[in-house]
Design an enzyme around this catalytic site. Structure first.
Site, mmCIF file in Angstrom:
data_model
loop_
_atom_site.group_PDB
_atom_site.id
_atom_site.type_symbol
_atom_site.label_atom_id
_atom_site.label_comp_id
_atom_site.label_asym_id
_atom_site.label_seq_id
_atom_site.Cartn_x
_atom_site.Cartn_y
_atom_site.Cartn_z
ATOM 1 N N CYS A 52 2.219 -0.163 -3.340
ATOM 2 C CA CYS A 52 1.831 1.051 -4.062
ATOM 3 C C CYS A 52 2.819 2.199 -3.844
ATOM 4 O O CYS A 52 2.976 2.697 -2.729
ATOM 5 C CB CYS A 52 0.422 1.451 -3.616
ATOM 6 N N CYS A 55 1.330 5.560 -2.614
ATOM 7 C CA CYS A 55 0.941 5.431 -1.199
ATOM 8 C C CYS A 55 2.138 5.743 -0.299
ATOM 9 O O CYS A 55 2.014 6.465 0.706
ATOM 10 C CB CYS A 55 0.452 4.014 -0.899
#
Length: 387
Positions: A52, A55
């Protein structure tokens, strides 16, 4: 389409001495809950996945900030949990985590009291934490306020965004009440409507059709028609596919999709659906066969689409002739728009078919492009060391 990035040990070492959020290390969820209950704190969970992008940006830009660390460390027991590994898999199911990153605020009894998602700037990230600590501003309280009839547009828009990914039925009710007020379309509320529009049978799609004239003031009719078709396809797919048996009712799929597209379009779409399902179900032989058949002519595909095809073959296909086809896709991707991701894909594919010379050339090129663009080049550096 850069692949899973592994943050270096050095980066973690630097982070450990930063004045940001201090995360629990080596503790399981049960232990974290017990600590939170003992200290009369909430648990803050950064629910992430290693692939991600947002993230990673939060780890790099927000978590190390002193004001963020000061507030989170004083008020929460903080944990980072990969939702696709170990106990994270069950926690993702328990708390209905469907997008990354998701930020969960959990009490000592293991009950969720608040959440948000995505990349969040410093000020908003601290404010969300403050809201989690205030029972009157938690998601549970906001839902109760809605049930009592709250109609403030800003409140409704915020609540819909908070619940759209983890409580679809409730979010759709919020969206329906919000648009009942006939607000003017903006980029934000139109985007919300599109995110919620998963089926032709819900309130979001009804709003989409009823307010077509207003929406067409915001986007071209061709784009509207394309979105309409996508929602119809998703609706048919949901009814045609049995998740338990992993079987697709092809006859039903073809019959229903031909109500809004030609027979050739429906048959081609069915092949793409079957290829996608095969990849998801790890039936790589079927995926390989159908994908090659579908992509004999790739001239209309974008650079990103070609790179995605090539990378999927690198990860999942072992037949040399098929990998050589993937090399051509990657080369075409580079020719259309040379960047760090597709040059890295090309280097990996050359390495997989045994062409170390070209693998090294493209890995060096990729590394150069990646560093210039500020990308995480750890995987490419690791590949280059083996060549």
């Amino acid at each position: 389409m850069k692949k899973t990035a592994i943050l270096s040990f050095l980066f973690f070492a630097v982070l450990a001495f930063a004045q940001g959020i201090k995360f629990e290390e080596g503790s399981n969820f049960k232990t974290i809950l017990a600590k939170a209950k003992k200290e009369n704190k909430l648990v803050f969970i950064d629910a992430y996945a290693v692939w991600c992008g947002p993230c990673k940006l939060m780890v790099k830009n927000i978590f190390p900030l002193k004001p963020v660390g000061d507030y989170y460390n004083a008020n929460f027991v903080n944990a980072k949990i990969d939702m696709e590994k170990g106990e994270g898999i069950d926690l993702a199911k328990k708390f209905n985590v469907k997008v990354f990153p998701t930020y969960l605020f959990i009490n000592g009894d293991g009950e969720e009291v608040h959440r948000t998602i995505g990349y969040v700037e410093e000020k908003d990230f601290i404010q969300f934490a403050m809201d989690a600590g205030d029972p009157s501003k938690r998601l549970t309280a906001l839902k109760q306020k809605f049930e009592k009839g709250e109609k403030d547009p800003e409140f409704l828009l915020n609540l819909a965004n908070l619940t759209i990914y983890n409580d679809t039925d409730f979010s759709n009710k919020v969206i329906e009440r919000y648009f009942a007020g006939k607000p003017e379309f903006t980029r934000d509320n139109l985007g919300l409507l599109f995110q919620a529009m998963k089926s032709t049978e819900g309130a979001p799609y009804r709003i989409f059709t009823e307010r077509k004239a207003d929406i067409l003031k915001m986007l071209p009719e061709q784009q509207y028609a394309s979105m309409d078709k996508n929602v119809k396809v998703n609706t048919v797919m949901a009814k045609a596919y049995n998740a338990t048996t992993k079987k697709l009712d092809e006859a039903y799929f073809l019959a229903e999709t031909q109500k809004f597209m030609t027979k050739d379009e429906a048959e081609n779409l069915l092949k793409r659906v079957k290829a996608s399902r095969a990849l998801k179900d790890k039936d790589f032989a079927t995926y390989e066969k159908i994908t090659i058949e579908l992509n004999k002519d790739t001239s209309a595909l974008s650079s990103d689409q070609l790179n995605s095809l090539a990378w999927n073959f690198f990860e999942n296909v072992t037949t040399k002739s098929s990998l050589e086809t993937a090399v051509k896709w990657a080369q075409e991707s580079v020719n259309k728009n040379e960047n760090y991701a597709n040059t890295d894909t090309l280097a990996n594919l050359y390495n997989k078919i045994g062409d170390k010379k070209n693998a090294k050339i493209w890995a060096e090129k990729s590394l150069q492009l990646g560093k210039a663009a500020g990308e995480d080049t750890a995987d490419t550096e690791k590949l280059l060391k083996t060549l």
